[in-house]
Scaffold this motif. Structure first.
Motif, PDB file in Angstrom:
ATOM      1  N   ALA A  31       0.845  -1.197   0.000  1.00  0.00           N
ATOM      2  CA  ALA A  31       0.000   0.000   0.000  1.00  0.00           C
ATOM      3  C   ALA A  31       0.879   1.246   0.000  1.00  0.00           C
ATOM      4  O   ALA A  31       1.815   1.356   0.786  1.00  0.00           O
ATOM      5  CB  ALA A  31      -0.901  -0.002   1.221  1.00  0.00           C
ATOM      6  N   LEU A  34      -0.866   8.218  -2.932  1.00  0.00           N
ATOM      7  CA  LEU A  34      -0.847   8.728  -4.297  1.00  0.00           C
ATOM      8  C   LEU A  34       0.436   9.523  -4.518  1.00  0.00           C
ATOM      9  O   LEU A  34       0.953  10.165  -3.586  1.00  0.00           O
ATOM     10  CB  LEU A  34      -2.057   9.616  -4.556  1.00  0.00           C
ATOM     11  CG  LEU A  34      -3.419   8.921  -4.495  1.00  0.00           C
ATOM     12  CD1 LEU A  34      -4.539   9.936  -4.672  1.00  0.00           C
ATOM     13  CD2 LEU A  34      -3.512   7.836  -5.549  1.00  0.00           C
ATOM     14  N   ASP A  37       0.306  13.216  -3.441  1.00  0.00           N
ATOM     15  CA  ASP A  37      -0.259  13.476  -2.116  1.00  0.00           C
ATOM     16  C   ASP A  37       0.841  14.041  -1.223  1.00  0.00           C
ATOM     17  O   ASP A  37       1.424  13.354  -0.392  1.00  0.00           O
ATOM     18  CB  ASP A  37      -0.828  12.191  -1.529  1.00  0.00           C
ATOM     19  CG  ASP A  37      -1.586  12.431  -0.244  1.00  0.00           C
ATOM     20  OD1 ASP A  37      -1.901  13.591   0.068  1.00  0.00           O
ATOM     21  OD2 ASP A  37      -1.856  11.453   0.476  1.00  0.00           O
ATOM     22  N   THR A  48      -3.598   8.929   2.586  1.00  0.00           N
ATOM     23  CA  THR A  48      -4.404   7.733   2.400  1.00  0.00           C
ATOM     24  C   THR A  48      -3.580   6.775   1.552  1.00  0.00           C
ATOM     25  O   THR A  48      -3.005   7.171   0.542  1.00  0.00           O
ATOM     26  CB  THR A  48      -5.716   8.071   1.676  1.00  0.00           C
ATOM     27  OG1 THR A  48      -6.429   9.021   2.468  1.00  0.00           O
ATOM     28  CG2 THR A  48      -6.570   6.844   1.479  1.00  0.00           C
ATOM     29  N   TYR A  50      -3.174   3.244  -0.743  1.00  0.00           N
ATOM     30  CA  TYR A  50      -3.946   2.396  -1.663  1.00  0.00           C
ATOM     31  C   TYR A  50      -3.089   1.208  -2.084  1.00  0.00           C
ATOM     32  O   TYR A  50      -1.868   1.329  -2.214  1.00  0.00           O
ATOM     33  CB  TYR A  50      -4.336   3.196  -2.914  1.00  0.00           C
ATOM     34  CG  TYR A  50      -5.190   4.394  -2.599  1.00  0.00           C
ATOM     35  CD1 TYR A  50      -6.565   4.271  -2.473  1.00  0.00           C
ATOM     36  CD2 TYR A  50      -4.617   5.651  -2.414  1.00  0.00           C
ATOM     37  CE1 TYR A  50      -7.357   5.376  -2.175  1.00  0.00           C
ATOM     38  CE2 TYR A  50      -5.403   6.752  -2.118  1.00  0.00           C
ATOM     39  CZ  TYR A  50      -6.763   6.607  -2.000  1.00  0.00           C
ATOM     40  OH  TYR A  50      -7.545   7.692  -1.697  1.00  0.00           O
ATOM     41  N   PRO A  51      -3.719   0.049  -2.332  1.00  0.00           N
ATOM     42  CA  PRO A  51      -2.945  -1.109  -2.779  1.00  0.00           C
ATOM     43  C   PRO A  51      -2.408  -0.891  -4.195  1.00  0.00           C
ATOM     44  O   PRO A  51      -3.105  -0.354  -5.052  1.00  0.00           O
ATOM     45  CB  PRO A  51      -3.966  -2.252  -2.757  1.00  0.00           C
ATOM     46  CG  PRO A  51      -5.292  -1.596  -2.805  1.00  0.00           C
ATOM     47  CD  PRO A  51      -5.138  -0.243  -2.184  1.00  0.00           C
ATOM     48  N   GLN A  65      -3.886  -2.374 -13.598  1.00  0.00           N
ATOM     49  CA  GLN A  65      -3.849  -2.029 -12.178  1.00  0.00           C
ATOM     50  C   GLN A  65      -4.932  -2.821 -11.471  1.00  0.00           C
ATOM     51  O   GLN A  65      -6.055  -2.921 -11.957  1.00  0.00           O
ATOM     52  CB  GLN A  65      -4.140  -0.551 -11.975  1.00  0.00           C
ATOM     53  CG  GLN A  65      -3.112   0.367 -12.508  1.00  0.00           C
ATOM     54  CD  GLN A  65      -3.507   1.822 -12.321  1.00  0.00           C
ATOM     55  OE1 GLN A  65      -2.878   2.652 -12.905  1.00  0.00           O
ATOM     56  NE2 GLN A  65      -4.507   2.152 -11.569  1.00  0.00           N
ATOM     57  N   TYR A  67      -6.211  -2.061  -8.434  1.00  0.00           N
ATOM     58  CA  TYR A  67      -7.102  -1.145  -7.723  1.00  0.00           C
ATOM     59  C   TYR A  67      -7.084   0.200  -8.453  1.00  0.00           C
ATOM     60  O   TYR A  67      -6.012   0.727  -8.726  1.00  0.00           O
ATOM     61  CB  TYR A  67      -6.648  -0.954  -6.277  1.00  0.00           C
ATOM     62  CG  TYR A  67      -7.545  -0.062  -5.470  1.00  0.00           C
ATOM     63  CD1 TYR A  67      -8.692  -0.556  -4.881  1.00  0.00           C
ATOM     64  CD2 TYR A  67      -7.269   1.291  -5.337  1.00  0.00           C
ATOM     65  CE1 TYR A  67      -9.530   0.274  -4.146  1.00  0.00           C
ATOM     66  CE2 TYR A  67      -8.094   2.117  -4.609  1.00  0.00           C
ATOM     67  CZ  TYR A  67      -9.234   1.603  -4.016  1.00  0.00           C
ATOM     68  OH  TYR A  67     -10.073   2.416  -3.310  1.00  0.00           O
ATOM     69  N   VAL A  69      -8.187   4.090  -8.180  1.00  0.00           N
ATOM     70  CA  VAL A  69      -8.614   5.133  -7.247  1.00  0.00           C
ATOM     71  C   VAL A  69      -9.750   5.940  -7.897  1.00  0.00           C
ATOM     72  O   VAL A  69      -9.631   6.373  -9.040  1.00  0.00           O
ATOM     73  CB  VAL A  69      -7.447   6.069  -6.883  1.00  0.00           C
ATOM     74  CG1 VAL A  69      -7.893   7.174  -5.954  1.00  0.00           C
ATOM     75  CG2 VAL A  69      -6.303   5.267  -6.261  1.00  0.00           C
ATOM     76  N   LYS A  70     -10.829   6.119  -7.149  1.00  0.00           N
ATOM     77  CA  LYS A  70     -11.972   6.894  -7.669  1.00  0.00           C
ATOM     78  C   LYS A  70     -11.601   8.364  -7.766  1.00  0.00           C
ATOM     79  O   LYS A  70     -10.941   8.918  -6.894  1.00  0.00           O
ATOM     80  CB  LYS A  70     -13.175   6.718  -6.761  1.00  0.00           C
ATOM     81  CG  LYS A  70     -13.712   5.314  -6.759  1.00  0.00           C
ATOM     82  CD  LYS A  70     -14.898   5.172  -5.852  1.00  0.00           C
ATOM     83  CE  LYS A  70     -15.381   3.742  -5.870  1.00  0.00           C
ATOM     84  NZ  LYS A  70     -16.485   3.501  -4.973  1.00  0.00           N
TER      85      LYS A  70
END
Length: 72
Positions: A31, A34, A37, A48, A50-51, A65, A67, A69-70
């Motif tokens: 994980a 971004l 970020d 935050t 993310y995997p 990918q 996952y 990211v929304k």
């Protein structure tokens, strides 16, 4: 190249290029935040995480990918 039997499959979407369902995990970076970020030093803000996993379609050899990211 990694032997097909050694690759673990957990990707549950079809390949976006060929529609194949035989996608295998080839890279797992754990994980991560971004890339843009940026948090100022000395603040209490937290990133935050993310995997970051990459899957390979064994039908057309396209990488995906794991996952997404929304968008906000």
């Amino acid at each position: 190249m990694v032997d097909r039997a050694e690759m673990q499959s957990t990707y549950n979407r079809p390949c976006s290029v060929c529609g194949g369902r035989d996608l295998r995990k080839v890279l797992d970076l754990g994980a991560l935040p971004l890339c843009d970020d940026l948090i100022q030093i000395g603040t209490s803000n937290k990133s935050t995480f993310y995997p970051v996993e990459i899957y390979l379609c064994l039908d057309c050899y396209t990488a995906h990918q794991g996952y997404i990211v929304k968008k906000e």
